[in-house]
Design a protein around this motif. Structure first.
Motif, short mmCIF file in Angstrom:
data_model
loop_
_atom_site.label_atom_id
_atom_site.label_comp_id
_atom_site.label_asym_id
_atom_site.label_seq_id
_atom_site.Cartn_x
_atom_site.Cartn_y
_atom_site.Cartn_z
N LEU A 49 3.65 -33.56 -106.06
CA LEU A 49 2.98 -32.81 -104.99
C LEU A 49 3.90 -32.52 -103.82
N GLN A 51 7.28 -31.75 -104.25
CA GLN A 51 8.25 -30.73 -104.65
C GLN A 51 8.10 -30.39 -106.12
N LEU A 55 5.69 -22.83 -109.44
CA LEU A 55 4.23 -22.86 -109.50
C LEU A 55 3.70 -21.44 -109.61
N SER A 64 -6.80 -32.14 -109.98
CA SER A 64 -5.96 -33.24 -109.51
C SER A 64 -6.48 -34.54 -110.08
N TRP A 74 -1.52 -31.44 -100.02
CA TRP A 74 -0.85 -30.35 -100.73
C TRP A 74 -1.73 -29.11 -100.75
N TYR A 75 -2.99 -29.28 -101.06
CA TYR A 75 -3.89 -28.14 -101.17
C TYR A 75 -4.04 -27.42 -99.83
N GLU A 77 -1.81 -26.95 -97.75
CA GLU A 77 -0.57 -26.25 -97.41
C GLU A 77 -0.09 -25.27 -98.47
N THR A 78 -0.63 -25.34 -99.69
CA THR A 78 -0.11 -24.53 -100.78
C THR A 78 -0.49 -23.05 -100.65
N VAL A 80 -0.74 -21.39 -103.58
CA VAL A 80 -1.36 -21.11 -104.88
C VAL A 80 -2.85 -20.79 -104.66
#
Length: 284
Positions: A49, A51, A55, A64, A74-75, A77-78, A80
């Motif tokens: 998560l 690095q 993706l 997850s 992570w979610y 900031e991502t 995706v």
């Protein structure tokens, strides 16, 4: 064909989750810190998560199966994009809030904050998020409770518990958790909700351990001793690196009922966990 991005895919819950996704016709992009072998409808990425390269920009679902607090960050900031998120938390959020162990209280607080962060992020992105909270997990010989008990009992031929270890438990098999993770994906009623996922049978802690020991080849004996004597035995186990997760707070909980309601999960996505019928292979 839909695409799923899976974190923790090589873990004890992740392996059967990926099997079920592929069987249901999903293409799976899975992330692991260690090298894995690609397969039909399965592509592995090396990383975690913090690095991971390459993706996909968009998927139909993100799952997850690892630590919830890391995933929630992570979610948030991502880049995706997805319309569906399914993440595993833990019933420790409830059982360890008032623990006498500061580390356990911190875990409960982190789980609570992570759930809120996940739901808030999903709401901002108009995505549906669901958190699944399993109880005492077993079945893949990779858990930190029953598998450790089984490993120690194999070496000694017995396992010691304190008298009064009669708090109720609901051990849950990894395969039932995998079924739940895939089942909730297409159920809108689960959006923005957390669900306890206990096993299909409620039994006393000592009874749970006794069944585990009886399943070993050869079977091991359960010995129950006074609490003071058990603490001495536990200290000896800690001294040689055994049972590191069993501290005073966990010892106190052996006499407490940790029981959760599976009815919301049954009602909303047909959750139907199995009874606790252990076999030797489930514990290594």
């Amino acid at each position: 064909m839909r695409d799923a991005l899976v974190f923790g895919g090589s873990g004890q819950i992740g392996v059967p989750v990926i099997e079920r996704l592929r069987a249901a016709g999903w293409n799976v992009i899975a992330v692991s810190r260690t090298a894995q072998v690609d397969g039909e409808q399965l592509r592995w990425l090396r990383g975690d998560l913090l690095q991971v390269a390459a993706l996909p920009p968009q998927v139909d679902a993100i799952l997850s199966l690892g630590p919830l607090d890391h995933f929630a960050r992570w979610y948030a900031e991502t880049a995706v994009a997805t319309s569906r998120v399914v993440a595993f938390g833990s019933t420790s959020l409830e059982t360890k809030q008032a623990s006498g162990d500061a580390t356990e209280r911190d875990l409960a607080a982190r789980l609570h904050a992570a759930e809120q962060q996940l739901f808030n992020t999903a709401a901002r992105r108009h995505a549906g998020a669901t958190v699944l909270r399993p109880t005492l997990v077993y079945g893949a010989a990779r858990d930190k409770t029953l598998s450790q008990i089984g490993a120690l009992a194999r070496r000694t031929g017995f396992f010691i518990l304190p008298r009064g270890a009669d708090g109720l438990r609901q051990p849950v098999h990894v395969q039932d958790l995998a079924d739940a993770a895939v089942a909730v994906i297409d159920v809108d009623a689960t959006h923005g909700r957390s669900y306890a996922l206990p096993g299909g049978e409620t039994l006393a802690y000592a009874q749970m351990v006794e069944r585990t020991l009886a399943s070993l080849q050869p079977p091991a004996r359960l010995i129950q001793v006074p609490g003071g004597l058990f603490k001495l035995a536990l200290g000896a186990a800690h001294a040689v690196g055994r049972m590191p997760g069993l501290g005073n707070a966990a010892l106190a909980r052996m006499g407490e009922d940790l029981v959760f309601d599976a009815e919301p999960a049954r009602r909303d996505f047909g959750y139907a966990p199995r009874r606790f019928e252990p076999q030797a292979a489930m514990f290594g």
